[in-house]
Design a protein around this motif. Structure first.
Motif, PDB file in Angstrom:
ATOM      1  N   THR A 339      -4.542  73.677 -22.759  1.00  0.00           N
ATOM      2  CA  THR A 339      -3.145  74.029 -22.495  1.00  0.00           C
ATOM      3  C   THR A 339      -2.898  73.968 -20.993  1.00  0.00           C
ATOM      4  OG1 THR A 339      -3.582  76.393 -22.237  1.00  0.00           O
ATOM      5  CG2 THR A 339      -3.195  75.585 -24.480  1.00  0.00           C
ATOM      6  N   ALA A 340      -1.681  74.244 -20.611  1.00  0.00           N
ATOM      7  CA  ALA A 340      -1.332  74.212 -19.188  1.00  0.00           C
ATOM      8  C   ALA A 340      -2.077  75.260 -18.393  1.00  0.00           C
ATOM      9  CB  ALA A 340       0.180  74.393 -19.027  1.00  0.00           C
ATOM     10  N   THR A 341      -2.568  76.299 -19.070  1.00  0.00           N
ATOM     11  CA  THR A 341      -3.261  77.387 -18.364  1.00  0.00           C
ATOM     12  C   THR A 341      -4.777  77.295 -18.464  1.00  0.00           C
ATOM     13  OG1 THR A 341      -3.131  78.795 -20.333  1.00  0.00           O
ATOM     14  CG2 THR A 341      -1.310  78.939 -18.727  1.00  0.00           C
ATOM     15  N   THR A 342      -5.279  76.265 -19.105  1.00  0.00           N
ATOM     16  CA  THR A 342      -6.731  76.122 -19.242  1.00  0.00           C
ATOM     17  C   THR A 342      -7.367  75.935 -17.868  1.00  0.00           C
ATOM     18  OG1 THR A 342      -6.509  75.128 -21.435  1.00  0.00           O
ATOM     19  CG2 THR A 342      -8.604  74.790 -20.293  1.00  0.00           C
ATOM     20  N   SER A 343      -8.351  76.753 -17.575  1.00  0.00           N
ATOM     21  CA  SER A 343      -9.000  76.711 -16.265  1.00  0.00           C
ATOM     22  C   SER A 343     -10.023  75.583 -16.190  1.00  0.00           C
ATOM     23  CB  SER A 343      -9.684  78.040 -15.969  1.00  0.00           C
ATOM     24  OG  SER A 343     -10.784  78.222 -16.859  1.00  0.00           O
ATOM     25  N   ARG A 344     -10.367  75.223 -14.967  1.00  0.00           N
ATOM     26  CA  ARG A 344     -11.410  74.220 -14.772  1.00  0.00           C
ATOM     27  C   ARG A 344     -12.757  74.746 -15.245  1.00  0.00           C
ATOM     28  NH1 ARG A 344     -10.736  70.338  -9.560  1.00  0.00           N
ATOM     29  NH2 ARG A 344      -8.656  69.549 -10.061  1.00  0.00           N
ATOM     30  N   ARG A 346     -13.217  76.557 -17.842  1.00  0.00           N
ATOM     31  CA  ARG A 346     -13.255  76.329 -19.291  1.00  0.00           C
ATOM     32  C   ARG A 346     -13.507  74.847 -19.592  1.00  0.00           C
ATOM     33  NH1 ARG A 346     -11.400  78.539 -24.168  1.00  0.00           N
ATOM     34  NH2 ARG A 346     -12.119  77.114 -25.785  1.00  0.00           N
ATOM     35  N   THR A 366      -6.291  65.843 -19.726  1.00  0.00           N
ATOM     36  CA  THR A 366      -5.490  67.036 -19.392  1.00  0.00           C
ATOM     37  C   THR A 366      -3.995  66.746 -19.343  1.00  0.00           C
ATOM     38  OG1 THR A 366      -5.836  66.570 -17.038  1.00  0.00           O
ATOM     39  CG2 THR A 366      -7.374  68.101 -18.109  1.00  0.00           C
TER      40      THR A 366
END
Length: 800
Positions: A339-344, A346, A366
């Motif tokens: 998603t737009a909030t998925t961290s690097r 993760r 992404t």
């Protein structure tokens, strides 16, 4: 009445005297015990005089032809150096940290031992302290690491012995090469490579001080696992160096402030040849045993050329990726939630299940644009793929069918897709995928059979099966030259005519009908042997085999190194129905390339032991120099057997040059060389694609196919799947070498013939052409077409 203030003095004196007696008694007993122990243990001490030749566990090194590193095998990283190769600053740092009185003490530190003994008595445990450099050498080279009082006494005695029999510089050299410094590194040179990826001589003061602080506690103080401890230990070493006057305050301040910039470095391999490295490892274990192989310090020099191997790797990779593009996109490897909030963090965690394969890097999509995508890859990069790197990816349906051409990026990928990306230029990336077909390339030097390059697959670490030496596959039409050579040996010529009409024959144990056909399904009339080979006409080739005789052809093939028992005793022999490895095919073709001699492939030049002594050297079969040639020969050569006549080899080479000039191998014309020849090969239903070809310098065989044989797809023939790999490799491998025509041996003549009849004609005839013949086989005017010349009395049974 109060007691006298002085009445206790005699009592105290008597008590002190008794304690002193006890102390001296214990000391004398200790000295006596130590003396007795020393007398008992002295005869058990190992001899010191062999220590300079004592074996250091060192990994097996596999090297290319000129010494470039290919691989290392072993549990310990060790790179022995001489004292002259060690920076003076490191020696100062080591002495400051470990043994400041090294050059003046007798091998032990008596005060240090006394302090350590007192700690042992007071604490009731065995302490390690007080070890001088000489004592550490004694322990590391001769004694077990277990901390016992007996071992400690042995260590002291042995240290005296070492100090007496060796010079200080010899002792220090042994120490610098033996001491364990963490992360599998033994010795300071190896540690420099492990922690900094550089040789010792390239390190600065801060880095040298860091290494000098490791011997005391390499697991707890190394900068990779415990950077805080490492900084404190480095500070101690620098402080000691400053106190001893080894460095200035300015040097101290600069080095002490330096960051702990280190990470685990793998050994840098100069040549990527893992399949060859594995061949060496297996050979060494078979002949030297596993233990000696892994820690014997052997250096194995192979025959691999660095330039040739690099070119081979690239050609195989490019050839298989080109196959991918021809057949469409298989789809993502996996899909993960993004998603737009998925961290690097993760994304990195999701990518940890995947590894780089060949030159392909795993990544997670992404973002998807209209004609581009963005992805985060395993190397923590954000990569952008434009339409040029995406537009090829029509959906794979079968090897013979693809979906519609994509119109936009979303037709191919979506956010969260796990994909592989390929770096195709500066800042330019393309969507890719792990190839499903396998490939192999093996390149031999014809004059002695040495392997110049070998690739057994797309990526050894993805699949270590060596297709160059282990994959038995049908060579298809690339086997035809061996049968045609048999025909030349029986007196037929490149101008002999054979029919290309249909054939029906009995085949198999039950007498089934066999109806072979040409790849084009077209039939031919009378065809010259040169044309039959150049255009790979099956029906003509079957008739050539009939004319020669199956039994004769099978045994004739043994001249090229093939085993008769591995070849079919049927007409399918000429169509390549045997199962052979690429290495076997390459060996066979070297006979044509070197003028008729059977050489033996080999990949190890010499083996050198840990002392630099050559303990084994290859004795290859070499092509003898031409009669009358002034060639310098070193040692006693082992000359190869003459398998076929030089004249036969020349005629066959000329015919295989026609394969490139006017036949199925015309893609090789792009090399713009006259000194190349070869033959394509395709087995039934395009299950295997081959090209075997050569110059006077190199013979190279390429194979492409699936691990479990199945069709590569329509038109994936040798000329389409294997030949481009051969052309790319040979173009790079032959770069800079003169374009030298194949040497024409004595006994070869030329004649003007009619290209339609194969019979002599005048130069003015529109069908006139020049042809090579072995002297005595030139057809006579008005003679019978296709019949062998007067050099052989063989009946023309080949016209059907």
């Amino acid at each position: 009445m109060a007691p006298s203030s002085t009445s206790g003095a005699p009592l105290k004196r008597r008590l002190g005297f008794r304690l002193l007696l006890v102390f001296f008694g214990l000391f004398a007993a200790g000295v006596l015990a130590a003396t007795v122990t020393a007398i008992v243990l002295a005869p058990t001490l190992p001899p010191v005089h062999n220590i300079l030749r004592k074996h250091l566990k060192a990994p097996l090194q596999v090297l290319a032809r000129h010494g470039q590193l290919i691989a290392e095998f072993g549990n310990e990283e060790r790179m022995p150096v001489t004292l002259k190769q060690v920076p003076p600053a490191l020696i100062q740092a080591v002495l400051a940290a470990e043994d400041r009185s090294f050059y003046t003490n007798p091998g032990i530190d008596l005060l240090g031992i006394a302090r350590a003994a007192w700690v042992d008595i007071v604490t009731g445990r065995k302490a390690q302290g007080a070890s001088t450099i000489t004592m550490q050498v004694a322990r590391n080279y001769f004694l077990s690491p277990h901390k016992t009082f007996t071992r400690k006494i042995k260590e002291v005695l042995l240290s005296f012995k070492i100090a007496r029999e060796l010079t200080k510089n010899q002792i220090l050299t042994l120490y610098l090469n033996k001491i364990f410094l963490g992360n599998h590194a033994y010795g300071f040179e190896a540690a420099a490579h492990v922690y900094y990826g550089k040789p010792l001589k390239a390190l600065d003061l801060a880095q040298l001080a860091m290494l000098a602080g490791l011997p005391q506690a390499p697991s707890l103080d190394n900068p990779i696992d415990h950077p805080h401890n490492a900084r404190a230990r480095r500070h101690y070493v620098l402080t000691r160096m400053l106190a001893l006057g080894d460095i200035t305050k300015a040097q101290y301040a600069q080095a002490d402030a330096a960051p702990i910039a280190t990470r685990a470095h793998t050994i840098h391999y100069h040549v990527d040849a893992p399949y060859v490295a594995e061949m060496v490892r297996e050979y060494m274990i078979k002949h030297f045993g596993k233990k000696k192989t892994y820690d014997g310090g052997y250096r194995v020099y192979t025959t691999i050329g660095a330039r040739e191997q690099e070119a081979a790797d690239q050609a195989v990779e490019d050839g298989l990726l080109a196959y991918n593009i021809r057949h469409g996109y298989y789809g993502p490897t996996a899909v993960v939630p993004v998603t737009a909030t998925t961290s690097r963090h993760r994304l990195r965690r999701d990518l940890r299940h995947y590894t780089t394969v060949g030159g392909l890097v795993p990544a997670i999509v992404t973002a998807v644009g209209y004609h581009s995508v963005t992805a985060y890859d395993l190397d923590r990069r954000t990569v952008h793929i434009g339409w040029q790197g995406l537009s090829w990816a029509a959906r794979f349906i079968t090897v013979n069918a693809e979906g519609y051409a994509p119109q936009q990026a979303s037709d191919i990928l979506k956010v969260g897709d796990v994909i592989y990306v390929h770096h195709v230029g500066p800042g330019v990336w393309a969507l890719s995928q792990i190839p499903r077909p396998y490939a192999a390339l093996v390149s031999l030097r014809p004059h002695d059979g040495s392997i110049a390059a070998l690739v057994g697959g797309f990526d050894f670490y993805y699949d270590n099966f060596n297709n160059a030496t282990q994959a038995y596959r049908q060579p298809g039409s690339s086997f035809k030259p061996f049968v045609y050579s048999a025909a030349i040996a029986k007196g037929y010529t490149a101008a002999s005519l054979f029919s290309g009409a249909p054939i029906v024959a009995l085949s198999g144990a039950h007498g089934e009908l066999w109806r072979p056909h040409n790849y084009s399904d077209h039939f031919r009339g009378l065809t010259r042997m040169r044309v039959g080979l150049a255009q790979s006409i099956n029906l003509v080739s079957i008739r050539v085999l009939r004319a020669v005789g199956i039994r004769y052809a099978v045994h004739y093939a043994e001249r090229f190194g093939f085993k008769a028992s591995a070849l079919p005793h049927s007409l399918s022999l000429v169509l390549g129905s045997a199962t052979l490895t690429p290495l076997e095919m390459a060996r066979g073709y070297t006979v044509f390339a070197n003028g008729g001699f059977r050489v033996r492939p080999y990949f190890i030049r010499k083996i050198v032991d840990e002392r630099g002594k050559t303990i084994w050297r290859a004795k290859p079969l070499v092509v003898p120099p031409p009669p009358g040639a002034s060639v310098a020969i070193h040692g006693t050569p082992h000359f190869a057997v003459q398998a076929i006549s030089p004249q036969n080899a020349f005629i066959m080479t000329s015919m295989m040059q026609s394969v490139i000039r006017s036949g199925t191998g015309q893609l090789a014309l792009s090399l713009k060389r006259i000194d190349i020849a070869g033959k394509t090969g395709t087995s039934n239903h395009e299950r295997n694609a081959w090209f075997s070809g050569f110059s006077p310098y190199l013979e190279t065989t390429v194979w492409v196919g699936f691990p479990v044989p199945k069709s590569l797809g329509h038109y994936e023939v040798g000329a389409h799947a294997a030949l481009p790999i051969w052309v790319q490799y040979m173009g790079a491998a032959l770069a800079g070498r003169p374009d030298t025509p194949f040497a024409r041996p004595r006994g070869i003549v030329t004649a003007i013939i009619n290209r339609h009849t194969g019979l002599p004609c005048s130069k003015t005839n529109p069908a006139a052409m020049r042809e090579y013949f072995i002297k005595g086989t030139v057809p006579k005017k008005g003679g019978q077409r296709g019949v062998p010349g007067p050099a052989q009395s063989v009946r023309s049974s080949g016209l059907f």
